[in-house]
Write a protein that holds these residues in place. Structure first.
Motif, PDB file in Angstrom:
ATOM      1  N   GLN A   1      -4.559   8.146   3.614  1.00  0.00           N
ATOM      2  CA  GLN A   1      -3.445   8.678   2.831  1.00  0.00           C
ATOM      3  C   GLN A   1      -3.892   9.046   1.424  1.00  0.00           C
ATOM      4  O   GLN A   1      -3.533  10.104   0.898  1.00  0.00           O
ATOM      5  CB  GLN A   1      -2.322   7.633   2.768  1.00  0.00           C
ATOM      6  CG  GLN A   1      -1.123   8.028   1.930  1.00  0.00           C
ATOM      7  CD  GLN A   1      -0.276   9.092   2.584  1.00  0.00           C
ATOM      8  OE1 GLN A   1      -0.480   9.416   3.751  1.00  0.00           O
ATOM      9  NE2 GLN A   1       0.666   9.645   1.838  1.00  0.00           N
ATOM     10  N   MET A   2      -4.706   8.196   0.819  1.00  0.00           N
ATOM     11  CA  MET A   2      -5.184   8.488  -0.527  1.00  0.00           C
ATOM     12  C   MET A   2      -6.045   9.746  -0.546  1.00  0.00           C
ATOM     13  O   MET A   2      -5.904  10.604  -1.424  1.00  0.00           O
ATOM     14  CB  MET A   2      -5.989   7.299  -1.060  1.00  0.00           C
ATOM     15  CG  MET A   2      -6.319   7.414  -2.540  1.00  0.00           C
ATOM     16  SD  MET A   2      -7.822   6.545  -3.015  1.00  0.00           S
ATOM     17  CE  MET A   2      -9.066   7.647  -2.340  1.00  0.00           C
TER      18      MET A   2
ATOM     19  N   ALA B   1      -4.400  -0.981   8.915  1.00  0.00           N
ATOM     20  CA  ALA B   1      -3.622  -0.711   7.703  1.00  0.00           C
ATOM     21  C   ALA B   1      -4.529  -0.192   6.586  1.00  0.00           C
ATOM     22  O   ALA B   1      -4.156   0.739   5.855  1.00  0.00           O
ATOM     23  CB  ALA B   1      -2.902  -1.983   7.260  1.00  0.00           C
ATOM     24  N   TYR B   2      -5.701  -0.767   6.483  1.00  0.00           N
ATOM     25  CA  TYR B   2      -6.657  -0.335   5.452  1.00  0.00           C
ATOM     26  C   TYR B   2      -7.103   1.107   5.701  1.00  0.00           C
ATOM     27  O   TYR B   2      -7.122   1.936   4.772  1.00  0.00           O
ATOM     28  CB  TYR B   2      -7.862  -1.278   5.451  1.00  0.00           C
ATOM     29  CG  TYR B   2      -9.009  -0.806   4.579  1.00  0.00           C
ATOM     30  CD1 TYR B   2      -8.960  -0.954   3.198  1.00  0.00           C
ATOM     31  CD2 TYR B   2     -10.127  -0.212   5.144  1.00  0.00           C
ATOM     32  CE1 TYR B   2      -9.999  -0.512   2.387  1.00  0.00           C
ATOM     33  CE2 TYR B   2     -11.180   0.225   4.346  1.00  0.00           C
ATOM     34  CZ  TYR B   2     -11.107   0.072   2.975  1.00  0.00           C
ATOM     35  OH  TYR B   2     -12.143   0.512   2.181  1.00  0.00           O
TER      36      TYR B   2
ATOM     37  N   MET C   1       0.317   9.077  -5.555  1.00  0.00           N
ATOM     38  CA  MET C   1      -1.132   9.251  -5.503  1.00  0.00           C
ATOM     39  C   MET C   1      -1.593  10.605  -6.034  1.00  0.00           C
ATOM     40  O   MET C   1      -2.674  10.728  -6.590  1.00  0.00           O
ATOM     41  CB  MET C   1      -1.628   9.083  -4.066  1.00  0.00           C
ATOM     42  CG  MET C   1      -1.855   7.637  -3.674  1.00  0.00           C
ATOM     43  SD  MET C   1      -2.574   7.548  -2.028  1.00  0.00           S
ATOM     44  CE  MET C   1      -2.773   5.790  -1.866  1.00  0.00           C
ATOM     45  N   SER C   2      -0.780  11.628  -5.837  1.00  0.00           N
ATOM     46  CA  SER C   2      -1.218  12.963  -6.244  1.00  0.00           C
ATOM     47  C   SER C   2      -1.436  13.063  -7.745  1.00  0.00           C
ATOM     48  O   SER C   2      -2.098  13.987  -8.222  1.00  0.00           O
ATOM     49  CB  SER C   2      -0.185  14.000  -5.792  1.00  0.00           C
ATOM     50  OG  SER C   2       1.086  13.711  -6.354  1.00  0.00           O
ATOM     51  N   PHE C   3      -0.886  12.106  -8.491  1.00  0.00           N
ATOM     52  CA  PHE C   3      -1.047  12.126  -9.947  1.00  0.00           C
ATOM     53  C   PHE C   3      -2.132  11.163 -10.427  1.00  0.00           C
ATOM     54  O   PHE C   3      -2.312  10.975 -11.617  1.00  0.00           O
ATOM     55  CB  PHE C   3       0.288  11.769 -10.626  1.00  0.00           C
ATOM     56  CG  PHE C   3       1.390  12.721 -10.283  1.00  0.00           C
ATOM     57  CD1 PHE C   3       1.458  13.969 -10.878  1.00  0.00           C
ATOM     58  CD2 PHE C   3       2.362  12.376  -9.342  1.00  0.00           C
ATOM     59  CE1 PHE C   3       2.479  14.853 -10.552  1.00  0.00           C
ATOM     60  CE2 PHE C   3       3.381  13.264  -9.016  1.00  0.00           C
ATOM     61  CZ  PHE C   3       3.428  14.507  -9.632  1.00  0.00           C
ATOM     62  N   MET C   4      -2.854  10.557  -9.479  1.00  0.00           N
ATOM     63  CA  MET C   4      -3.903   9.606  -9.849  1.00  0.00           C
ATOM     64  C   MET C   4      -5.072  10.305 -10.527  1.00  0.00           C
ATOM     65  O   MET C   4      -5.483  11.385 -10.120  1.00  0.00           O
ATOM     66  CB  MET C   4      -4.448   8.893  -8.591  1.00  0.00           C
ATOM     67  CG  MET C   4      -3.702   7.656  -8.182  1.00  0.00           C
ATOM     68  SD  MET C   4      -4.608   6.820  -6.837  1.00  0.00           S
ATOM     69  CE  MET C   4      -3.594   5.378  -6.606  1.00  0.00           C
ATOM     70  N   SER C   5      -5.616   9.652 -11.535  1.00  0.00           N
ATOM     71  CA  SER C   5      -6.863  10.136 -12.124  1.00  0.00           C
ATOM     72  C   SER C   5      -8.028   9.620 -11.286  1.00  0.00           C
ATOM     73  O   SER C   5      -7.866   8.706 -10.459  1.00  0.00           O
ATOM     74  CB  SER C   5      -6.999   9.630 -13.556  1.00  0.00           C
ATOM     75  OG  SER C   5      -7.186   8.212 -13.566  1.00  0.00           O
TER      76      SER C   5
ATOM     77  N   GLY D   1       0.820  -1.202   0.000  1.00  0.00           N
ATOM     78  CA  GLY D   1       0.000   0.000   0.000  1.00  0.00           C
ATOM     79  C   GLY D   1       0.855   1.253   0.000  1.00  0.00           C
ATOM     80  O   GLY D   1       0.554   2.232  -0.676  1.00  0.00           O
ATOM     81  N   MET D   2       1.997   1.229   0.749  1.00  0.00           N
ATOM     82  CA  MET D   2       2.873   2.395   0.802  1.00  0.00           C
ATOM     83  C   MET D   2       3.515   2.654  -0.558  1.00  0.00           C
ATOM     84  O   MET D   2       3.649   3.801  -1.001  1.00  0.00           O
ATOM     85  CB  MET D   2       3.963   2.174   1.862  1.00  0.00           C
ATOM     86  CG  MET D   2       3.428   2.204   3.291  1.00  0.00           C
ATOM     87  SD  MET D   2       4.690   1.782   4.500  1.00  0.00           S
ATOM     88  CE  MET D   2       5.842   3.138   4.262  1.00  0.00           C
ATOM     89  N   GLN D   3       3.885   1.573  -1.251  1.00  0.00           N
ATOM     90  CA  GLN D   3       4.457   1.736  -2.582  1.00  0.00           C
ATOM     91  C   GLN D   3       3.446   2.355  -3.539  1.00  0.00           C
ATOM     92  O   GLN D   3       3.764   3.216  -4.350  1.00  0.00           O
ATOM     93  CB  GLN D   3       4.927   0.381  -3.127  1.00  0.00           C
ATOM     94  CG  GLN D   3       6.197  -0.136  -2.464  1.00  0.00           C
ATOM     95  CD  GLN D   3       6.656  -1.422  -3.108  1.00  0.00           C
ATOM     96  OE1 GLN D   3       5.857  -2.313  -3.369  1.00  0.00           O
ATOM     97  NE2 GLN D   3       7.961  -1.518  -3.373  1.00  0.00           N
ATOM     98  N   ALA D   4       2.180   1.898  -3.407  1.00  0.00           N
ATOM     99  CA  ALA D   4       1.137   2.366  -4.329  1.00  0.00           C
ATOM    100  C   ALA D   4       0.777   3.815  -4.069  1.00  0.00           C
ATOM    101  O   ALA D   4       0.273   4.494  -4.955  1.00  0.00           O
ATOM    102  CB  ALA D   4      -0.102   1.482  -4.189  1.00  0.00           C
TER     103      ALA D   4
END
Length: 500
Positions: free
Chosen positions: A58-59, A51-52, A17-21, A10-13
């Motif tokens: 974070q997202m 964790a979830y 995130m700021s560039f996610m559509s 999850g941390m890698q993903a």
């Protein structure tokens, strides 16, 4: 995947995130809750949930500008899925309170993020948010004041776009959480929608969920008109039609829920419709776990007044086949007491229609089949509050009676015994009317059945509980009872007097 690996993934993903559509955000949310639900099987449910929560927070933080009501809805929906998986695998019940508080705090933060986005919420999202809240056991209003009414208003505005499942899910949520959004206005809007749009898009689960919810919705009688019997009868008709549609045919549980709701709502269902549902059930393949469904169906048909002896025989045969102990085919496995109570009440109802002597062999066969499932359970003894005073009043009236006896599986406080064999017993019942929540003028199915069965054994007289409270003297109670009992006895109590 364990929770540490899941957290690392999850941390890698979340690094970019700021560039996610918006589309990628929706995919990410779904991927994360599915991974969390899967990892719970191998890890601590509490740690997986934490964790979830962290990944979703974070997202939301990194994608604040792209975040929409669709994403909040997906997060709450996913939380309900993960929470359900956690509850199923949570072995240490002592840790649940801490997890509960963290869940509440997380959902509060999500709903607060939703508040400025409410004007964009569509019917599908509102329905899903209410349904997910119910699955979590959380009343949105208790978390964010005014949230339930806000979601209800957005649902009403966009109701024409709602499908059958969404309409049913809203009612399920309101029934489970005992909500009356918009002072009952949401219900009135749904009744109108169902009446005008019809039920042609309703599948078996939608029909079953809607009818079941109608039976347990909170008290709305003071604010809106209760749903009509015609609407409930139309839903039963829809279920009958679905029985003839390959790919949409109902399960035994669907039929059970529909008939149980009709019984509890005292809906005047057509005999032809209940016969069609029972006939379809008899042609269906037996399914494991369907024993409760068969029990509910038999009991419901008795309450409705449509149970046939042949139907009951077939259902008992199905239940015996489902209940056989794999190691001993001659001995059924244990049937829960509540199911046996329902089945014996159904048998009592059938026997109340025809004198057993007229069909002795048939009744013996029925009783034998039922006894193989289990003996008749002892009825639950009611609290004795008010009974001593009632008996004292009967003694003051010099009436012969028996106190606390069982009549047709129900405890009767006192029963007046006639000395004349031509006179019928008089059954006294301390009665608090058992009304349907959303229709106070209509008795529940259980109350209807008990009244029918007891009235077959004697003249039934209901005594309000309030007449036996501490403010009423024995003489006042006796004065109240005498004219009622005289009328029930046909104009004279002489046949019931002591020493006459």
């Amino acid at each position: 995947m364990n929770w540490q690996a899941l957290t690392h993934a999850g941390m890698q993903a979340t690094e970019d995130m700021s560039f996610m559509s918006a589309k990628h955000m929706s995919h990410y949310i779904k991927e994360q809750w599915q991974l969390a639900a899967q990892s719970i099987r191998h890890s601590s449910p509490d740690k997986v949930m934490e964790a979830y929560y962290g990944r979703m927070e974070q997202m939301c933080h990194c994608t604040e500008k792209q975040l929409t009501s669709v994403h909040i809805n997906a997060i709450v929906h996913g939380t309900a899925k993960v929470w359900g998986a956690a509850e199923r695998s949570h072995s240490d019940r002592g840790g649940e309170q801490q997890t509960d508080q963290k869940l509440r705090s997380f959902i509060v933060r999500m709903l607060r993020r939703l508040q400025p986005l409410l004007p964009a919420v569509r019917a599908r999202e509102a329905a899903n948010l209410l349904w997910s809240s119910a699955k979590l056991g959380l009343n949105p209003d208790a978390l964010v004041p005014g949230m339930t009414d806000s979601l209800a208003r957005e649902f009403i505005v966009d109701m024409d776009a709602a499908n059958a499942q969404e309409l049913a899910n809203v009612l399920v949520a309101c029934a489970k959480l005992q909500l009356s959004p918009c002072q009952g206005g949401l219900f009135q809007a749904i009744w109108n929608q169902l009446a005008t749009a019809g039920l042609s898009t309703f599948g078996p689960q939608d029909v079953a969920n809607t009818l079941h919810s109608l039976a347990i919705l909170p008290d709305i009688a003071h604010s809106v008109e209760a749903p009509s019997s015609e609407l409930a009868m139309s839903m039963v008709g829809r279920m009958v039609a679905l029985c003839c549609m390959p790919g949409q045919q109902p399960s035994p549980q669907n039929i059970s829920n529909v008939l149980l709701a009709c019984a509890e709502l005292s809906v005047p269902v057509k005999q032809a419709d209940t016969d069609s549902l029972a006939s379809f059930l008899s042609r269906s393949n037996r399914q494991p776990g369907a024993r409760q469904a068969y029990t509910n169906i038999a009991w419901s048909l008795a309450v409705i007044g449509h149970l046939h002896q042949a139907q009951f025989t077939l259902m008992l045969d199905q239940m015996l086949a489902l209940s056989l102990n794999p190691t001993d085919k001659s001995t059924p496995s244990l049937v829960p007491t509540i199911q046996l109570t329902q089945l014996y009440q159904a048998l009592d109802w059938l026997q109340s229609l025809t004198a057993p002597a007229q069909q002795q062999s048939a009744w013996s066969s029925l009783q034998g089949k039922l006894y193989r499932l289990g003996p008749r359970p002892a009825p639950t003894k009611p609290p004795s509050f008010g009974i001593p005073k009632l008996c004292a009043a009967l003694r003051q009236l010099q009436l012969s009676f028996k106190a606390m006896i069982v009549v047709q599986s129900y405890w009767v406080p006192p029963l007046l015994q006639p000395r004349d064999s031509k006179a019928r017993p008089v059954i006294l019942r301390l009665f608090s009317p058992d009304y349907i929540n959303n229709n106070p003028g209509r008795l529940t199915g259980q109350a209807v059945l008990s009244t029918h069965l007891m009235a077959k054994q004697g003249r039934l007289v209901d005594i309000p509980h309030k007449m036996t409270n501490g403010n009423t003297t024995v003489k006042q109670l006796a004065d109240y009872l005498e004219p009622m009992l005289t009328a029930a006895a046909g104009g004279s109590l002489d046949a019931y007097r002591l020493g006459c």
